[in-house]
Motif scaffolding. Sequence first.
Motif, PDB file in Angstrom:
ATOM      1  N   ILE A  57       0.873  -1.179   0.000  1.00 42.84           N
ATOM      2  CA  ILE A  57       0.000   0.000   0.000  1.00 42.84           C
ATOM      3  C   ILE A  57       0.912   1.231   0.000  1.00 42.84           C
ATOM      4  O   ILE A  57       2.053   1.159   0.460  1.00 42.84           O
ATOM      5  N   GLU A  58       0.384   2.327  -0.527  1.00 43.80           N
ATOM      6  CA  GLU A  58       1.194   3.532  -0.653  1.00 43.80           C
ATOM      7  C   GLU A  58       1.518   4.104   0.732  1.00 43.80           C
ATOM      8  O   GLU A  58       0.645   4.126   1.607  1.00 43.80           O
ATOM      9  N   TYR A  59       2.744   4.538   0.911  1.00 45.48           N
ATOM     10  CA  TYR A  59       3.132   5.167   2.177  1.00 45.48           C
ATOM     11  C   TYR A  59       2.288   6.416   2.408  1.00 45.48           C
ATOM     12  O   TYR A  59       2.098   7.226   1.509  1.00 45.48           O
ATOM     13  N   ASN A  60       1.795   6.542   3.627  1.00 44.23           N
ATOM     14  CA  ASN A  60       1.012   7.718   4.013  1.00 44.23           C
ATOM     15  C   ASN A  60       1.503   8.103   5.406  1.00 44.23           C
ATOM     16  O   ASN A  60       1.391   7.320   6.347  1.00 44.23           O
ATOM     17  N   ALA A  61       2.073   9.306   5.494  1.00 50.54           N
ATOM     18  CA  ALA A  61       2.738   9.718   6.736  1.00 50.54           C
ATOM     19  C   ALA A  61       1.784   9.683   7.929  1.00 50.54           C
ATOM     20  O   ALA A  61       2.133   9.193   9.007  1.00 50.54           O
ATOM     21  N   GLU A  62       0.565  10.175   7.704  1.00 50.10           N
ATOM     22  CA  GLU A  62      -0.375  10.249   8.830  1.00 50.10           C
ATOM     23  C   GLU A  62      -0.806   8.851   9.287  1.00 50.10           C
ATOM     24  O   GLU A  62      -0.834   8.549  10.485  1.00 50.10           O
ATOM     25  N   ALA A  63      -1.101   7.997   8.298  1.00 51.38           N
ATOM     26  CA  ALA A  63      -1.533   6.629   8.631  1.00 51.38           C
ATOM     27  C   ALA A  63      -0.389   5.867   9.317  1.00 51.38           C
ATOM     28  O   ALA A  63      -0.626   5.099  10.258  1.00 51.38           O
ATOM     29  N   ALA A  64       0.826   6.075   8.851  1.00 44.63           N
ATOM     30  CA  ALA A  64       1.981   5.395   9.452  1.00 44.63           C
ATOM     31  C   ALA A  64       2.170   5.857  10.892  1.00 44.63           C
ATOM     32  O   ALA A  64       2.405   5.057  11.802  1.00 44.63           O
ATOM     33  N   GLN A  65       2.019   7.151  11.075  1.00 38.93           N
ATOM     34  CA  GLN A  65       2.167   7.719  12.420  1.00 38.93           C
ATOM     35  C   GLN A  65       1.108   7.157  13.367  1.00 38.93           C
ATOM     36  O   GLN A  65       1.414   6.776  14.504  1.00 38.93           O
ATOM     37  N   ILE A  66      -0.119   7.081  12.889  1.00 38.14           N
ATOM     38  CA  ILE A  66      -1.210   6.567  13.727  1.00 38.14           C
ATOM     39  C   ILE A  66      -0.964   5.106  14.105  1.00 38.14           C
ATOM     40  O   ILE A  66      -1.083   4.721  15.275  1.00 38.14           O
ATOM     41  N   ALA A  67      -0.586   4.297  13.113  1.00 31.17           N
ATOM     42  CA  ALA A  67      -0.346   2.865  13.389  1.00 31.17           C
ATOM     43  C   ALA A  67       0.787   2.708  14.408  1.00 31.17           C
ATOM     44  O   ALA A  67       0.704   1.886  15.330  1.00 31.17           O
ATOM     45  N   GLY A 130       8.789   9.296   6.522  1.00 29.92           N
ATOM     46  CA  GLY A 130       9.027   8.671   5.221  1.00 29.92           C
ATOM     47  C   GLY A 130       9.091   7.160   5.342  1.00 29.92           C
ATOM     48  O   GLY A 130       9.307   6.618   6.431  1.00 29.92           O
ATOM     49  N   VAL A 131       8.899   6.508   4.199  1.00 26.88           N
ATOM     50  CA  VAL A 131       8.823   5.042   4.214  1.00 26.88           C
ATOM     51  C   VAL A 131      10.149   4.410   4.621  1.00 26.88           C
ATOM     52  O   VAL A 131      10.177   3.327   5.213  1.00 26.88           O
ATOM     53  N   ASP A 132      11.254   5.078   4.338  1.00 19.13           N
ATOM     54  CA  ASP A 132      12.552   4.511   4.721  1.00 19.13           C
ATOM     55  C   ASP A 132      12.690   4.419   6.240  1.00 19.13           C
ATOM     56  O   ASP A 132      13.287   3.475   6.762  1.00 19.13           O
ATOM     57  N   ALA A 133      12.133   5.400   6.939  1.00 20.62           N
ATOM     58  CA  ALA A 133      12.167   5.372   8.404  1.00 20.62           C
ATOM     59  C   ALA A 133      11.339   4.205   8.933  1.00 20.62           C
ATOM     60  O   ALA A 133      11.724   3.538   9.904  1.00 20.62           O
ATOM     61  N   VAL A 134      10.200   3.950   8.273  1.00 16.86           N
ATOM     62  CA  VAL A 134       9.372   2.802   8.668  1.00 16.86           C
ATOM     63  C   VAL A 134      10.151   1.517   8.432  1.00 16.86           C
ATOM     64  O   VAL A 134      10.224   0.644   9.308  1.00 16.86           O
ATOM     65  N   ARG A 135      10.776   1.423   7.268  1.00 17.42           N
ATOM     66  CA  ARG A 135      11.553   0.209   6.935  1.00 17.42           C
ATOM     67  C   ARG A 135      12.677  -0.012   7.936  1.00 17.42           C
ATOM     68  O   ARG A 135      12.959  -1.140   8.340  1.00 17.42           O
ATOM     69  N   ALA A 136      13.317   1.083   8.341  1.00 15.27           N
ATOM     70  CA  ALA A 136      14.477   0.961   9.237  1.00 15.27           C
ATOM     71  C   ALA A 136      14.083   0.502  10.634  1.00 15.27           C
ATOM     72  O   ALA A 136      14.888  -0.088  11.351  1.00 15.27           O
TER      73      ALA A 136
END
Length: 156
Positions: A57-67, A130-136
């Motif tokens: 799914i496309e990276y979404n900063a707000e959704a990533a932050q919430i999760a 950003g998605v790289d931070a999530v990946r890391a």
Amino acid sequence: MKNGLKVFCSLVFVFTAGMGTSVADGHFDNAIKARKAVMALYAWNLGQLGAMAKGDIEYNAEAAQIAAENIKIMATMNMGSAWPQGSDSTALPGKTRAKVEAWSTYPESAEINKKLAAAAVAMSDVAGDGVDAVRANIGAIGGACKDCHTKFREAE
Ligand code: HEC
């Protein structure tokens, strides 16, 4: 009259003894349900981050932050009440996959939970960057889940 009273008394005894058992079982049932619910919410929120990390799914900063925040909140809640002594898979096979070792080696499981909390804090600090931070940061979270399951959860 005497006999009638005796029968009545033993009926009361059987009834309350039966009730006692069902209340105790019911208590464990709800505790097990509650902790499984926390686990399901972990899996749901981590799944969101995992799908973004993989590009499903496309990276979404707000959704990533919430999760990430959701995982952090759950990892820092005190849910000890949902893990009562005796609610393990040896005592209650088929009802729970929580191994008795989660209790007998305590606080080992709590230490893993602390690692999960630290990893979740680290993720929530950067998940919106950003998605790289999530990946890391996702490996440390998944690693803590896996570590605890390997040690303290029965295979399916
Ligand atoms: C401190 C130990 C521990 C940690 C950390 C942990 N789990 Fe669990 N998990 C368990 C145990 C024990 C069970 C079995 C619970 C039961 O059956 O009563 C379980 C069960 C589950 C289940 C199955 C729930 C069900 O309905 O049967 C899922 C899904 C799950 N965990 C996901 C996760 C995810 C995702 C993480 C990390 C974000 C995580 N868990 C972190 C110990 C842990």
